[in-house]
Design a protein around this motif. Structure first.
Motif, PDB file in Angstrom:
ATOM      1  N   ALA A 270      12.611  -4.076  80.069  1.00 40.06           N
ATOM      2  CA  ALA A 270      12.403  -2.743  79.509  1.00 40.06           C
ATOM      3  C   ALA A 270      13.135  -1.686  80.323  1.00 40.06           C
ATOM      4  O   ALA A 270      13.452  -1.888  81.501  1.00 40.06           O
ATOM      5  N   HIS A 271      13.419  -0.556  79.674  1.00 37.76           N
ATOM      6  CA  HIS A 271      14.030   0.613  80.311  1.00 37.76           C
ATOM      7  C   HIS A 271      15.376   0.249  80.941  1.00 37.76           C
ATOM      8  O   HIS A 271      15.607   0.431  82.143  1.00 37.76           O
ATOM      9  N   LEU A 272      16.273  -0.287  80.099  1.00 42.96           N
ATOM     10  CA  LEU A 272      17.562  -0.780  80.574  1.00 42.96           C
ATOM     11  C   LEU A 272      18.677   0.062  79.975  1.00 42.96           C
ATOM     12  O   LEU A 272      18.615   0.472  78.821  1.00 42.96           O
ATOM     13  N   ALA A 273      19.750   0.280  80.747  1.00 42.55           N
ATOM     14  CA  ALA A 273      20.809   1.191  80.318  1.00 42.55           C
ATOM     15  C   ALA A 273      21.736   0.584  79.282  1.00 42.55           C
ATOM     16  O   ALA A 273      22.334   1.313  78.491  1.00 42.55           O
ATOM     17  N   GLY A 274      21.921  -0.737  79.276  1.00 44.51           N
ATOM     18  CA  GLY A 274      22.824  -1.386  78.337  1.00 44.51           C
ATOM     19  C   GLY A 274      22.101  -2.376  77.473  1.00 44.51           C
ATOM     20  O   GLY A 274      21.026  -2.100  76.944  1.00 44.51           O
ATOM     21  N   TYR A 275      22.704  -3.564  77.286  1.00 44.25           N
ATOM     22  CA  TYR A 275      22.011  -4.657  76.617  1.00 44.25           C
ATOM     23  C   TYR A 275      20.955  -5.241  77.559  1.00 44.25           C
ATOM     24  O   TYR A 275      21.078  -5.162  78.790  1.00 44.25           O
TER      25      TYR A 275
ATOM     26  N   PRO B 187      27.521  -4.265  79.196  1.00 45.25           N
ATOM     27  CA  PRO B 187      26.962  -5.505  79.747  1.00 45.25           C
ATOM     28  C   PRO B 187      25.452  -5.595  79.589  1.00 45.25           C
ATOM     29  O   PRO B 187      24.779  -4.625  79.248  1.00 45.25           O
ATOM     30  N   GLY B 188      24.941  -6.779  79.884  1.00 48.67           N
ATOM     31  CA  GLY B 188      23.504  -6.994  79.904  1.00 48.67           C
ATOM     32  C   GLY B 188      22.932  -6.805  81.295  1.00 48.67           C
ATOM     33  O   GLY B 188      23.635  -6.916  82.309  1.00 48.67           O
TER      34      GLY B 188
END
Length: 475
Positions: free
Chosen positions: A46-51, A27-28
């Protein structure tokens, strides 16, 4: 506008080993769900685990502009399918014109800087468009992703599609899979039928792969109905332009230079007309072949008025030995083997000298590959109210789906009933005529056709029942 969003967490769980392609189920962090005409402008994610950003079914006309999306577990932007459940694995079999959401997604992603992704889910493209239409991806800077820069389409082969009139234009895409993590990838990658779509004015370079792939522009399985024009592709691991298979692909006025293996992959021969490859410039120092799978077959495709040059010691590896031998077989008409006279191709300067044979003999239209990427004026626009979206007028078009009945053979005559459904997914009325033809290009004996009229209001579908008669003389 002008908001910073950082740090989120998401993980698959221990019972999942991943997805078939493109990390489509990741997911986003920011989700557009049934959102209409919403805007995300001047933001940094920034610094995101997925989209970074995801658009779901029921959304339409949303804009992501002048944003920076970086340091990602997956990709930057995911424009999902128009008619499926959240994260449903579609391969085109579920596509229909009677779906709940008939309107196209019609999203715009423009003047964004997307980089450094795929750190957790490396198969995620920088930007992904699923089975969705009328989207605009223009003037973006996309780099340092672990698989593919930009991927469009989610139907394999010639399955029914909702992926139409997508514009992939003036994007700067580079350093894709440069660490050679995965294979079967490209700077721009497409899947399935995509009528009315364009890949224009993009600058693509430094694309690599683990084993095979690493192509500049990669129309994969069934990619059809796409115009590929005025793109500059160089320093890629495999082909500057590599087709798996597809119909009605037009590649015109492109620069394909300094690729690792060969210039183009022609793809397999199809029953319908395959490709037009014309007025392109090809330059390299060494490669093992010019065209994969032999050559463009005249009965399948057209390759005309191209310039081909090898400035290395091995010469041009024509399949038939020489350009003259190729042309005697009906291939490469009007093409020349000559130095294009770029200013400095090795350093990425593709300015043509005034005496270039590309200008004098082929009529090549020079274009500025440096215009790709984020527009300079965008950096001075602090508010969306002063921002101007790139121009992309919508197209009117109709999608055709053919279903054949049981073949009846009596002596030297075969009769085949067919049903053709024409659908207008666009917002404009479509009027015109369509023709049923044999695979070799000749006109079949069609009742009541073969030329029939179409007049479709937006969203309308017309069904025509036909009888096609084939004689032994037609093969």
């Amino acid at each position: 506008e002008n908001i910073g969003l950082e740090h989120n967490e998401w993980s698959r769980g221990t019972d999942s080993c991943g997805t078939v392609q493109a990390a489509f189920d990741v997911p986003g962090a920011v989700v557009f769900e049934r959102a209409e005409r919403c805007v995300l402008y001047g933001c940094e994610l920034a610094h995101l685990a997925g989209y970074g950003i995801e658009m779901l079914a029921g959304s339409q006309g949303n804009v992501i502009a002048a944003c920076t999306i970086r340091e990602l577990g997956a990709g930057a932007v995911k424009i999902g399918h128009e008619e499926l459940q959240v994260h449903q694995a579609a391969v085109g079999v579920a596509a229909s014109t009677s779906a709940r959401w008939l309107r196209p997604m019609a999203a715009t992603v423009a003047d964004c800087h997307m980089h450094d992704g795929g750190h957790i889910y490396p198969s995620a493209p920088g930007l992904w468009i699923g089975n969705a239409g009328a989207n605009r991806v223009q003037h973006n800077h996309i780099h340092h992703f672990a698989y593919t820069g930009l991927s469009c389409g989610w139907t394999w082969g010639y399955a029914p599609t909702r992926t139409w009139d997508n514009r992939i234009e003036f994007n700067h895409i580079h350093h894709i899979n440069h660490e050679k993590v995965l294979s079967d990838n490209g700077g721009i990658y497409t899947l399935g039928i995509q009528p009315g779509s364009t890949i224009i004015g993009n600058h693509i370079h430094d694309v690599s792969s683990y084993h095979y792939g690493g192509q500049g522009i990669y129309p994969d399985e069934g990619s059809s109905g796409i115009l590929i024009e005025d793109n500059c592709v160089h320093h890629v691991a495999f082909y500057g332009y590599g087709v798996h298979y597809g119909c009605y692909l037009v590649a015109r006025n492109n620069i394909l230079a300094v690729s690792g293996r060969g210039k183009i992959e022609a793809g397999r021969a199809e029953l319908s007309y395959g490709q037009i490859f014309e007025q392109n410039l090809m330059l390299w120092s060494d490669c093992d072949h010019l065209v994969a799978v032999g050559a463009y077959l005249p009965e399948h495709s057209t390759s005309a008025r191209n310039l081909v040059w090898n400035d290395g010691p091995s010469g041009v590896p024509w399949y038939a030995g020489t350009l003259a031998a190729e042309q005697a077989l009906g291939r490469w008409p009007g093409s020349v083997q000559a130095d294009p006279l770029f200013a400095d191709a090795r350093s990425g300067d593709f300015t043509l000298r005034a005496d270039s044979p590309a200008l004098k003999q082929l009529g090549f239209r020079p274009f500025d590959w440096r215009a790709a990427g984020v527009r300079p004026q965008t950096r001075r626009r602090l508010a969306y109210s002063t921002y101007c979206l790139p121009v992309a007028k919508p197209r009117a078009l109709a999608l055709a789906q053919l279903k054949a009945g049981g073949l009846e053979i009596r002596g030297d005559i075969a009769r085949l009933p067919m049903r053709v459904a024409l659908h207008n997914p666009s917002a404009s009325r479509v009027r015109g005529r369509w023709t049923v033809r044999m695979g070799d290009g000749s006109v079949a004996e069609v009742t009541p056709g073969p030329r029939l009229s179409a007049d479709l209001a937006p969203g309308e579908t017309q069904v025509h029942d036909l009888m096609v008669t084939l004689h032994a003389a037609n093969g």
